[in-house]
Design an enzyme around this catalytic site. Structure first.
Site, PDB file in Angstrom:
ATOM      1  N   ARG A  73      51.456 204.875 101.059  1.00 30.13           N
ATOM      2  CA  ARG A  73      51.109 204.071 100.050  1.00 30.13           C
ATOM      3  C   ARG A  73      50.504 202.706 100.528  1.00 30.13           C
ATOM      4  NH1 ARG A  73      56.002 202.504  96.574  1.00 30.13           N
ATOM      5  NH2 ARG A  73      55.956 204.591  95.645  1.00 30.13           N
ATOM      6  N   ARG A 142      56.875 194.217  97.720  1.00 31.98           N
ATOM      7  CA  ARG A 142      55.874 195.360  97.771  1.00 31.98           C
ATOM      8  C   ARG A 142      54.611 194.670  97.341  1.00 31.98           C
ATOM      9  NH1 ARG A 142      58.675 200.279  96.393  1.00 31.98           N
ATOM     10  NH2 ARG A 142      60.758 200.390  97.365  1.00 31.98           N
ATOM     11  N   LYS A 207      64.372 196.870  97.073  1.00 33.06           N
ATOM     12  CA  LYS A 207      62.864 196.650  96.815  1.00 33.06           C
ATOM     13  C   LYS A 207      62.696 195.302  96.001  1.00 33.06           C
ATOM     14  CE  LYS A 207      62.638 200.475  93.874  1.00 33.06           C
ATOM     15  NZ  LYS A 207      61.856 201.315  93.017  1.00 33.06           N
ATOM     16  N   LYS A 209      59.585 193.212  93.820  1.00 31.58           N
ATOM     17  CA  LYS A 209      58.182 193.484  93.091  1.00 31.58           C
ATOM     18  C   LYS A 209      57.711 192.255  92.460  1.00 31.58           C
ATOM     19  CE  LYS A 209      58.960 198.412  92.848  1.00 31.58           C
ATOM     20  NZ  LYS A 209      58.973 199.559  91.771  1.00 31.58           N
ATOM     21  N   CYS A 428      54.358 209.270  86.090  1.00 35.09           N
ATOM     22  CA  CYS A 428      54.446 208.993  87.475  1.00 35.09           C
ATOM     23  C   CYS A 428      54.158 210.374  88.285  1.00 35.09           C
ATOM     24  CB  CYS A 428      56.015 208.880  87.534  1.00 35.09           C
ATOM     25  SG  CYS A 428      57.074 210.147  87.396  1.00 35.09           S
ATOM     26  N   CYS A 434      57.627 214.423  94.803  1.00 35.26           N
ATOM     27  CA  CYS A 434      58.331 213.515  94.767  1.00 35.26           C
ATOM     28  C   CYS A 434      60.010 214.330  94.715  1.00 35.26           C
ATOM     29  CB  CYS A 434      58.521 212.660  93.435  1.00 35.26           C
ATOM     30  SG  CYS A 434      59.873 211.333  93.382  1.00 35.26           S
ATOM     31  N   CYS A 473      61.901 211.480  86.162  1.00 37.34           N
ATOM     32  CA  CYS A 473      63.576 211.015  86.477  1.00 37.34           C
ATOM     33  C   CYS A 473      63.857 209.645  86.125  1.00 37.34           C
ATOM     34  CB  CYS A 473      63.825 211.088  87.848  1.00 37.34           C
ATOM     35  SG  CYS A 473      63.499 209.766  88.993  1.00 37.34           S
ATOM     36  N   CYS A 477      59.420 204.856  87.580  1.00 39.84           N
ATOM     37  CA  CYS A 477      58.127 204.456  88.230  1.00 39.84           C
ATOM     38  C   CYS A 477      56.876 204.115  87.345  1.00 39.84           C
ATOM     39  CB  CYS A 477      57.625 205.446  89.192  1.00 39.84           C
ATOM     40  SG  CYS A 477      59.021 205.722  90.294  1.00 39.84           S
TER      41      CYS A 477
END
Ligand code: HEM
Ligand code: SF4
Length: 571
Positions: A73, A142, A207, A209, A428, A434, A473, A477
């Site tokens: 990424r 991120r 994480k 953001k 996503c 994934c 899931c 995302c």
């Protein structure tokens, strides 16, 4: 106390600032994978170890190792890429990746299918155009997002400047990335305060953001993020200061009510000169207060739910040495992109293209999108901008280039799609790359859209803007809980359906029906579309309508998200 720490905390602690045994693992040719601990650390370097799940059954049968490859990424603060940078990414995608470039819901670019032995050349090519993948994943701040359309030129300029400043300020300082991937010299020693003055040795609990929004567009989905800055505009279209939001997040786990999506709270207002200090303080409060024992409870949203916004704000103010002002009023009108040509206040022209689910590839005649963008990049004199909706803006197009660029885009199905649903769709990645996907997403969305477009057309709703998002899931995302129609993978071919989010991204949806297959999704939505067409008030959006008309309860934020589950009006 320490025995309670999650496994990832120990891995970070022992990693010597994210080095682990990555350098040795790369040299190990007997496997295409890396060790489990290194697979956690490599995320901080912007990579995920994955395997092609389509190939799993056959490889298991043949007793072969899984088809391991890495997803990379690339960090693109504010989504702005030069055409040289685009061309370099296009090149590595074809040389080392799976011949596709994936634009993400967070304004980054993902490359899939890079095998271990190609990682270093790929990262070196990325570095040669001044890009990197540092902290694109992992327990750190991120990619910082920002409204990418330079339409509101002055406000956008200020927002991009802030996004880049935050990104630079919060980038990990460890020399590990340069050492491992770019053959930099190993730098030994150094005090913790010097190596990672903001993060320390164990970085963040989870994480983090950050986004910068420019009203009236909420394209970055500010309420879905840990930290957000909303531009408050002055009378001349400049920025007077910023409202600060904290505690948004999407991820949850099916069947675990202690995990839930949450929209961020507005914490106050600050001047531009204080914004960086506030951002750092929010990060360090979360570093010290976030849950390091349970990773499912480790985002800022849970810290705020547990401690309360007032306590959190007071600590941020203390650390930043800034007293926040009362939040200013602001109004968002949408989360979508402005497709087609827009002309900025400064007279420059920008073309927003539609990229289905962000996947850029060559499919066949009429949809050679990777080649088309390469062609455009070669003749374009301005830049490329990634949007938060997985789309691409060709920005600052000169009048002479305009016809040629439009012609290439039109010939490759890159112009705005006709239906309002498709215009506002995101999915996503999910299968096959994934590892967490329970169901298809990106590969299924186009078929579902075809089917739903037929139903919508039957009710005269083809051109209405309705936001639909799908994930494979519940991690969220593609921010499905902020879509008017949200579909979340439950198992192969099965989805939970969420309804009732606000069109402009300020309110979450609620669970409406569980475990639906394709036929059931279209069957359950049909009566809703019929009712919407017949009963809506002028200008009423679908997400608001389903609540007013009694199809679904209005959501409560935070830990009450799961309460009141289920439809109200009989289907
Ligand atoms: C909570 C747990 C989450 C986990 C464990 C997780 C994990 C992952 C993984 C493994 C991928 C790679 C998929 C692939 O490219 O093959 C991915 C993609 C992505 N994730 Fe997440 N994710 C989580 C939540 C989120 C949330 C809440 C957001 C955004 C608000 C997000 C944003 C993204 C983006 C932008 C991508 C790139 C592909 C896309 O545009 O869909 N993730 N995630
Ligand atoms: S939402 Fe789930 S399936 Fe989709 S990319 Fe994220 S982790 Fe994978």
């Amino acid at each position: 106390m320490t025995e309670k720490l999650s496994r990832n905390e120990r891995i970070k602690e022992a990693s010597d600032y994210l080095r682990g045994t990555l350098a040795e693992g790369l040299r190990e040719q007997i496997t295409g994978a890396i060790t489990e601990d290194d697979a956690q650390l490599v995320k901080f370097h912007g990579m995920y170890l994955q395997d092609d799940r389509d190939l799993r059954p056959e490889r298991t049968r043949k007793k072969m190792e899984k088809a391991f490859a890495f997803m990379l990424r690339v960090r693109v603060p504010g989504g702005v890429l030069s055409t040289t940078q685009w061309l370099a990414l296009d090149r590595v995608a074809r040389d080392y990746g799976n011949h596709t470039v994936r634009l993400t819901t967070r304004q980054s670019v993902q490359l899939h299918g890079v095998i271990k032995s190609n990682l270093k050349p790929t990262l070196q090519a990325i570095d040669s155009v001044l890009l990197n993948t540092i902290a694109a994943c992992g327990d750190v701040n991120r990619n910082v997002m920002c409204n990418p359309n330079p339409y509101h030129s002055r406000a956008h300029g200020a927002a991009l400047e802030l996004a880049r400043a935050i990104s630079d300020h919060l980038t990990p300082r460890t020399p590990a990335y340069r050492e491992i991937w770019l053959d930099g010299e190993r730098i030994v020693g150094g005090e913790e305060e010097v190596i990672e003055p903001i993060y320390g040795k164990t970085y963040l609990p989870r994480k983090f953001k950050t986004v910068v929004a420019v009203p009236p567009s909420n394209d970055v989905d500010v309420f879905a993020h840990d930290l957000g800055f909303i531009a408050i505009l002055d009378r001349n279209g400049g920025v007077e200061g910023w409202n600060i939001t904290v505690g948004g997040g999407m991820g949850m786990t099916h069947g675990e009510p202690d995990t839930y999506p949450r929209t961020a709270d507005v914490m106050g207002f600050c001047a531009t000169e204080d914004a960086l200090a506030i951002a750092e303080a929010v990060v360090t409060v979360q570093r010290d207060w976030g849950d390091r024992a349970n990773r499912k409870h480790a985002r800022v949203k849970y810290t705020i739910e547990d401690r309360g916004l007032d306590v959190f704000r007071t600590e941020v103010e203390r650390r930043a040495k800034v007293k926040l002002h009362a939040a200013r009023s602001f109004a968002f009108t949408s989360t979508g992109d402005r497709y087609g040509w827009t002309e900025g206040e400064d007279g420059q022209a920008h073309l927003t293209l539609f990229i289905g689910n962000g996947r850029v590839r060559d499919v066949g005649p009429g949809t050679q999108q990777l080649s088309a963008l390469r062609q455009i990049a070669k003749l374009h004199e301005g830049d490329f901008r990634l949007t938060a909706n997985q789309n691409l803006i060709i920005a600052k197009v000169s009048p002479e280039r305009r016809p040629a660029i439009e012609q290439i885009a039109a010939a490759n199905a890159l112009l705005v799609p006709s239906s309002g649903l498709r215009r506002n769709s995101m999915a996503c990645v999910a299968l096959p790359t994934c590892g967490l996907a329970l169901a298809e997403s990106e590969r299924y969305m186009p078929d579902l859209l075809d089917a739903l477009e037929d139903t919508l057309a039957g009710h005269g709703l083809s051109s209405d803007d309705i936001v639909i998002r799908m994930t494979g899931c519940p991690n969220g995302c593609a921010r499905p809980y902020l879509a008017e129609i949200g579909l979340v993978g439950k198992g192969p071919g099965r989805y939970n359906l969420y309804l009732g989010a606000a069109f402009e991204g300020s309110r979450l949806s609620k669970l409406y029906a569980e475990d639906l297959d394709h036929a059931a999704i279209t069957e359950r939505l049909e009566p809703l579309f019929a009712a919407y067409a017949a009963e809506r008030q002028p200008g009423e959006h679908f997400g608001d309508f389903v609540i007013r008309a009694g199809w679904i309860a209005r959501t409560s934020n935070g830990r009450d998200f799961h309460a009141n589950v289920g439809p109200r009006r009989p289907a």
